[in-house]
Design an enzyme around this catalytic site. Structure first.
Site, short mmCIF file in Angstrom:
data_model
loop_
_atom_site.label_atom_id
_atom_site.label_comp_id
_atom_site.label_asym_id
_atom_site.label_seq_id
_atom_site.Cartn_x
_atom_site.Cartn_y
_atom_site.Cartn_z
N ASN A 106 -88.30 -55.39 -73.73
CA ASN A 106 -89.63 -56.01 -73.66
C ASN A 106 -89.71 -56.96 -72.48
O ASN A 106 -90.05 -56.57 -71.38
CB ASN A 106 -89.94 -56.73 -74.98
N GLU A 107 -89.32 -58.19 -72.72
CA GLU A 107 -89.53 -59.23 -71.71
C GLU A 107 -88.16 -59.81 -71.39
O GLU A 107 -87.86 -60.92 -71.80
CB GLU A 107 -90.43 -60.28 -72.35
O1 AHR Z 1 -98.09 -61.38 -76.78
C1 AHR Z 1 -97.32 -62.36 -77.36
C2 AHR Z 1 -95.92 -62.41 -76.78
O2 AHR Z 1 -95.95 -62.80 -75.45
C3 AHR Z 1 -95.18 -61.11 -76.73
O3 AHR Z 1 -94.59 -60.82 -77.93
C4 AHR Z 1 -94.16 -61.33 -75.67
O4 AHR Z 1 -93.80 -60.13 -75.02
C5 AHR Z 1 -94.79 -62.35 -74.77
O5 AHR Z 1 -93.96 -63.41 -74.57
#
Ligand code: AHR
Length: 666
Positions: free
Chosen positions: A380-381
Site C-alpha cells: 500500500n503505502e
Molecule cells: O485513506 C486513508 C488512509 O490514508 C489509507 O488507509 C492510507 O493508505 C493512507 O495513509
C-alpha cells in the site's frame, strides 16, 4: 477618453473583473493521445464503517458471535449461553437459547445493528439464521424488528416466526416487512418457551440490494458508485491491506467462500485515532474479494486489488523507532505465502476452474467466467530507509516471481505516503529501476499545495522505460478545515486539470477515502456520506463525477501564451485543460477559477469556425465553506445550461471560485 477608461476601471472593480484578458489557445484540429479508460476511478477502504455498517447490506453486527466480546452488539435475557463447537470451523461460536424455566421469563437476544438498523416501511427484509434443536424435535423462534424507544403500545415494527426442526444445523430464512420507516431499529430473536434452540450466523439484509444479490450491497450507496462511471476500482485499502500488524492485515483468502465461514478480522481503524474510537469495529469479510470483483464488473470498472508486500503498517511498526525488522515485517526468506497470495488471486480472478482450485472456487461462488483482472497493486503505502530498503528489496522478490507466473498483469508499486520529500525522492527512481508498470502516489494536502501543484505531471518522465502514475489517494485537506466543503472540491477540480493534461503519464486517479458513516467516521473529508437510511454526495464527489463524465477520448493542447494554464504567477488563479470526445464529437474545455475575482477569458478554438451548439456546466457555491448534508443533500450540485459558442474566438467570463465545463459540438 480618460473619463471612459476610469469609468471602465470603476465598473471592472464593481463587477469584480480584472482588466487582463486571458487567451486560451485550444488546438482542436490536432487530436492528441488517448485518455485511458481507467483515468477516473474509485478507491474503497473499510474505514469510517464503509463496509460493515456501510456499503455491505448486512444489518446485524457481530452476526457470528466472534467479536472478542462474543456478545458485543447484543443484549441478552433469560438463559443464553455461548458455545464454541458450531458448524463453521472458522467461526465456531454460536448461542444456545434455552427455556428460562419460568413462564414469565423469556430467553431472547437483541441486536443493535450498526448505530441501529435502518429499515423502510413496506420494504422486505430477509432474516436468515443457522439453527438446530439440540435435543431433537421442533421449536419455534420469533423474530421482531423493534423500535424500543417508542411511546406506542407495541415496540414491534414487524415480526415473523421460524420453525426449527431436527438436530442437524440448517439455514432458515424468513421475510419481515416493517410497517414503518425507522433508522434505529433493533432485531430480537426470541427462544422457544419450551424447547432449546441453537442459533448461529444471525443475519438481516434488505431484499432490495444492489442488483438483488442475497449477500448484497446497500443499493443507494452502490448506485452512487455506479453513477460515478468509474474506470478503475481499487480495493480493499489503504492501510487495511497492511493491518496494524501482520496478523491483522487483509487476507483475501479468508474473504471468499461461504460467508458463514469467513473468519472475523480486526479493523485497524477501530483504534487508530483515539479521538474517534470505535471499539466494536471489525471486518466480517462479508464484503470480500468475490463481491469486490462482482461489484467492479457491475459498475463497469476495472478491478484493482492491492495485496500485502510482507510489511505491516510502517507508521505503527517503524523500525527506526527501535523495533527489529523481522519482528514486525515478514522476514525475506518467508515471503513465499505472500507471493502465493498474489499468484492465487490472479488465478481466482482469471483462471480456468478446471485447472485451478481458486478459479474453481470463483466458479462455485457463481462466476465461472473470468473477472478479467489486469492490474494488481503490491504494497500500500510503503517506504525504504536510507540504510535499509525494507520495501523495495521485498517488492523485487515479489515482482520476479509474479511476473514469471503472470506476465500479462500490470503490477503497481508505490512512492509511499508523501507527494514529495525524502521518501518520495528515494522511491520514484526505484520504481523505474524495478520496472513496475505503474506506481501509486498519495497526497492528502492543503489548499496551497493544490494551488501550487498544477504543473506536477508536466515534467514527469515519459517514454517506455518510465512507469505510469496511479494517483491512488488524494484529497484537499483544508488548512484548519479538514472536512468536506466546497473550496476543497474546487482545489481538487483545479488540480485535476493537470491529471487530464498529462493523461499520457497518469493512467488512473482515485480520490480518497470513498465512504463515511456520519456516526462512525474516523477520517474526513470523504466522497460519500450516509446514515442508516440516507446519503449525500459531497462536493468532491461531484468534481470526480464531472471529470469522469467529461473525460473525452483524446487529449487536446490548451495553452495561454504558450504555457499550460496551471495557476501560475501570471495566470490569476486559473487552471484549464481540454479534451476531445470522438464518440460525441465534442471539444470539452474545463476551466477552474480559484481566485476571488471573475476572470475574462477568450477561448481561441483553433480549427473551428462559426456558431456551435454547446453546454455549459457550472459548479459553484457563493459560500466556500458550504457543503451538502444529509438534511440538504443537493445544496451544491453542478448545473447545466445550453449555450452557443462562436469559433474561433469566444469571450467568456469565469466567475470567481467556479468550475466551468464547456462541451462544444465540433
Ligand atoms: O485513506 C486513508 C488512509 O490514508 C489509507 O488507509 C492510507 O493508505 C493512507 O495513509
Amino acid at each position: 477618453m480618460k473619463k471612459i477608461s476610469s469609468l471602465f476601471a470603476v465598473l471592472a472593480v464593481a463587477t469584480g473583473m480584472t482588466a487582463q484578458t486571458h487567451t486560451f489557445d485550444v488546438n482542436t484540429s490536432k487530436v492528441g493521445g488517448a485518455i485511458p479508460s481507467t483515468m477516473y476511478g474509485i478507491f474503497f477502504e473499510d474505514i469510517n464503517y464503509a463496509a460493515d455498517g456501510g456499503l455491505y447490506g448486512e444489518l446485524v453486527i457481530n452476526r457470528s458471535f466472534e467479536f472478542p466480546n462474543h456478545f458485543a452488539g447484543w443484549d441478552i435475557s433469560g438463559k443464553v449461553t455461548l458455545k464454541d463447537d458450531g458448524p463453521f470451523n472458522k467461526n465456531p461460536h454460536y448461542v444456545r437459547l434455552a427455556p428460562s424455566g419460568h413462564t414469565d421469563k423469556y430467553t431472547m437476544i437483541e441486536n443493535r445493528g450498526f448505530f441501529g438498523m435502518g429499515v423502510k416501511g413496506g420494504a422486505e427484509y430477509r432474516f436468515s439464521v443457522w439453527a438446530r434443536v439440540p435435543d431433537g424435535g421442533t421449536s419455534k423462534i420469533w423474530i421482531d424488528l423493534v423500535d424500543n424507544a417508542t411511546m406506542e403500545d407495541d415496540q414491534k415494527l414487524g415480526n415473523v416466526g421460524v420453525e426449527v426442526s431436527g438436530k442437524e444445523w440448517k439455514k432458515y430464512t424468513a421475510i419481515i416487512k416493517p410497517t414503518k420507516t425507522f433508522d434505529k431499529a433493533h432485531l430480537r430473536v426470541w427462544g422457544d418457551s419450551k424447547v432449546t434452540t441453537d442459533v448461529e450466523h444471525v443475519s438481516l439484509f434488505p431484499v432490495d440490494t444492489y442488483k438483488g444479490h442475497e449477500n448484497g450491497m446497500r443499493k443507494d450507496l452502490a448506485e452512487s458508485l455506479e453513477q460515478l462511471k468509474p474506470g478503475i476500482f481499487r480495493f480493499p485499502g489503504g492501510c487495511i491491506v497492511e493491518g496494524t500488524d501482520l496478523a491483522t492485515r487483509y487476507q483475501w483468502k479468508n474473504s471468499v467462500g461461504p460467508v458463514e465461514n469467513r473468519p472475523l478480522n480486526e479493523n485497524r481503524w477501530h483504534y487508530t485515532f483515539t479521538h474517534r474510537y470505535f471499539p466494536d469495529y471489525y471486518q466480517s469479510y462479508g464484503l470480500g474479494f468475490f463481491e469486490f470483483f462482482q461489484l467492479s464488473e457491475e459498475i463497469g470498472a476495472e478491478p484493482l486489488p492491492v495485496l500485502s508486500v510482507g510489511l505491516s503498517c510502517q507508521f505503527q511498526n517503524d523500525i527506526t523507532r527501535g523495533k527489529k525488522e523481522d519482528e514486525v515485517h515478514v522476514p525475506i526468506d518467508q515471503l513465499q505465502p505472500y507471493i502465493d497470495d498474489v499468484i492465487d488471486l490472479i488465478e481466482f480472478a482469471n483462471g480456468d476452474p478446471a485447472k485451478n482450485q481458486w478459479a474453481k472456487l470463483r466458479a462455485d461462488m457463481g462466476h465461472p467466467e473470468p473477472f478479467n483482472l489486469k492490474y494488481v497493486g503490491i504494497g500500500n503505502e510503503q517506504w525504504d530507509y536510507k540504510d535499509n530498503p525494507v520495501f523495495t528489496k521485498r517488492l523485487k522478490i515479489f515482482l520476479d516471481a509474479v511476473r514469471k507466473a503472470h506476465p500479462e498483469i500490470k503490477y503497481i508499486g508505490t512512492t509511499g505516503p508523501d507527494s514529495e520529500g525524502e521518501k518520495f525522492d528515494m522511491l520514484q527512481p526505484k520504481m523505474e529501476e524495478l520496472k513496475v508498470d505503474l506506481y501509486d502516489e498519495h497526497f492528502y494536502r492543503n489548499e496551497e499545495w493544490f494551488l501550487k501543484s498544477g504543473n506536477r505531471y508536466d515534467n514527469y518522465k515519459r517514454g517506455k522505460s518510465a512507469p505510469k502514475v496511479f494517483a491512488g489517494e488524494y484529497a484537499c485537506h483544508g488548512r484548519g478545515k479538514k472536512w468536506n466543503h466546497f473550496n476543497a472540491a474546487l482545489m481538487e477540480a483545479a488540480f485535476m486539470t493537470d491529471l487530464e493534461r498529462n493523461a499520457d503519464v497518469v493512467e488512473m486517479a482515485t480520490y480518497a477515502p470513498l465512504f463515511a458513516h456520519v456516526e462512525g467516521w474516523q477520517w474526513r473529508p470523504d466522497a460519500i456520506w450516509y446514515d442508516n437510511l440516507n446519503k449525500f454526495n459531497s462536493c468532491s464527489y461531484y468534481v470526480q463525477q464531472l471529470y469522469s463524465y467529461n473525460k473525452g477520448t483524446n487529449m487536446l493542447t490548451l495553452t495561454m501564451n504558450g504555457k499550460p494554464v496551471a495557476g501560475n504567477a501570471d495566470q490569476d488563479g486559473l487552471f484549464a485543460s481540454a479534451v476531445f470526445d470522438k464518440n460525441t464529437n465534442e471539444v470539452i474545455v474545463k476551466v477552474v477559477n480559484t481566485g476571488d475575482k471573475a476572470q475574462p477569458v477568450t477561448l481561441n478554438l483553433k480549427g473551428m469556425k462559426g456558431d456551435h451548439a454547446a453546454q455549459l456546466i457550472t459548479f459553484h457555491s457563493d459560500d466556500l465553506n458550504a457543503e451538502n448534508t444529509i438534511e440538504n443533500p443537493t445544496k451544491i450540485v453542478p448545473k447545466t445550461t445550453s449555450i452557443s459558442v462562436t469559433a474561433p474566438s469566444q469571450s467568456i467570463t469565469v466567475p470567481a471560485r467556479t468550475f466551468y465545463i464547456y462541451k462544444i459540438k465540433k
